[in-house]
Design a protein around this motif. Sequence first.
Motif, PDB file in Angstrom:
ATOM      1  N   TYR A 198       0.827  -1.207   0.000  1.00  0.00           N
ATOM      2  CA  TYR A 198       0.000   0.000   0.000  1.00  0.00           C
ATOM      3  C   TYR A 198       0.858   1.252   0.000  1.00  0.00           C
ATOM      4  CZ  TYR A 198      -3.910  -2.981   1.180  1.00  0.00           C
ATOM      5  OH  TYR A 198      -4.867  -3.944   1.162  1.00  0.00           O
TER       6      TYR A 198
ATOM      7  N   ALA B  14       0.984   4.031  -2.710  1.00  0.00           N
ATOM      8  CA  ALA B  14       0.611   5.416  -2.385  1.00  0.00           C
ATOM      9  C   ALA B  14       1.712   6.379  -2.833  1.00  0.00           C
ATOM     10  CB  ALA B  14       0.367   5.549  -0.891  1.00  0.00           C
TER      11      ALA B  14
ATOM     12  N   ARG C 173      -7.366   2.552  -4.344  1.00  0.00           N
ATOM     13  CA  ARG C 173      -6.600   3.617  -3.667  1.00  0.00           C
ATOM     14  C   ARG C 173      -5.868   4.534  -4.627  1.00  0.00           C
ATOM     15  NH1 ARG C 173      -4.481   1.498   1.860  1.00  0.00           N
ATOM     16  NH2 ARG C 173      -6.212   0.157   2.403  1.00  0.00           N
TER      17      ARG C 173
END
Length: 293
Positions: free
Chosen positions: A82, A86, A112
């Motif tokens: 993640y 990101a 995301r």
Amino acid sequence: MRHLITTKDFHKNEIIELFKEAKEFLDEKPRDFLKEKSITTIFFENSTRTHSSFETAAKRLGAKVLRLDVSKSSSSKGETLYDTAANLDAMSPNAIIIRHANSGVPQILASRMHCPVVNGGDGKHSHPTQALLDLFTIYEHFQGNTEGKKILIVGDIKNSRVASSNIELLSQFGLDITLVAPPHFMPNSSLRKSYHLNKELIENTDIIMSLRTQVERHEKMIYASLKDYANDFCINSKLIQDKKLILLHPGPVNRNIDISDEVMKDQRALILKQVKNGVAIRMAVLKKLILEN
Ligand code: ASP
């Protein structure tokens, strides 16, 4: 935001439009549709064709490509997926192409990201651009007349993301699928099944799609040997003789296990055509996702 995680992300008519565009891209001329755009590729699993095909496609459309070398990235320093994602997202790429050994990773990341995510293959789950290029190769060969064409999918179907994406896609275009595999490679499916590859099946088919044994996805050794498998399922000239058909394989081919050396050289083997078509299909996919999003 639209992503391409499974072939279900595009409607049939959108796929036909993609094919029209891909056909034009077969001239291999550079375009500038994605000039000023940047595309990041991040492959957590090995790849020869898919990675270079996406990269060629992006560059042929004028985009810049950032190839993240996973072995040198911070994932090897313990950063979570993640956080890696990101951070990549914070650099505002126009698309991210991801391959991962775990099913579902592209889907989770897509939720995301602020740009389209394209699944370059996740575990046993899905490989949508491979299925699109396979169907495109069939579509081109039969000049769009795919309805009722018979296809044998042969090999480690249970563990193959290529098989699952093709099963999802081909029936939408009217192809009549038979799964051919030994019991340990056969998935649960309502499709017609055969545990033997015999002359009668070959006599009645238009297309064979051969698949590699996915050894890296087997938790334990579930068959005697690849040689035994090859005795029963290798596509060789004795089996196909002079039957009019086409032979597909997503690569990498395990020679003389999946397909014999002799058949690899046969005009009916369209394996390199699939590679060529793959660049054109990925150009059409990137252009659509980036410009229409
Ligand atoms: N290249 C295909 C994939 O990534 C097929 C294979 O590896 O057997 O799934």
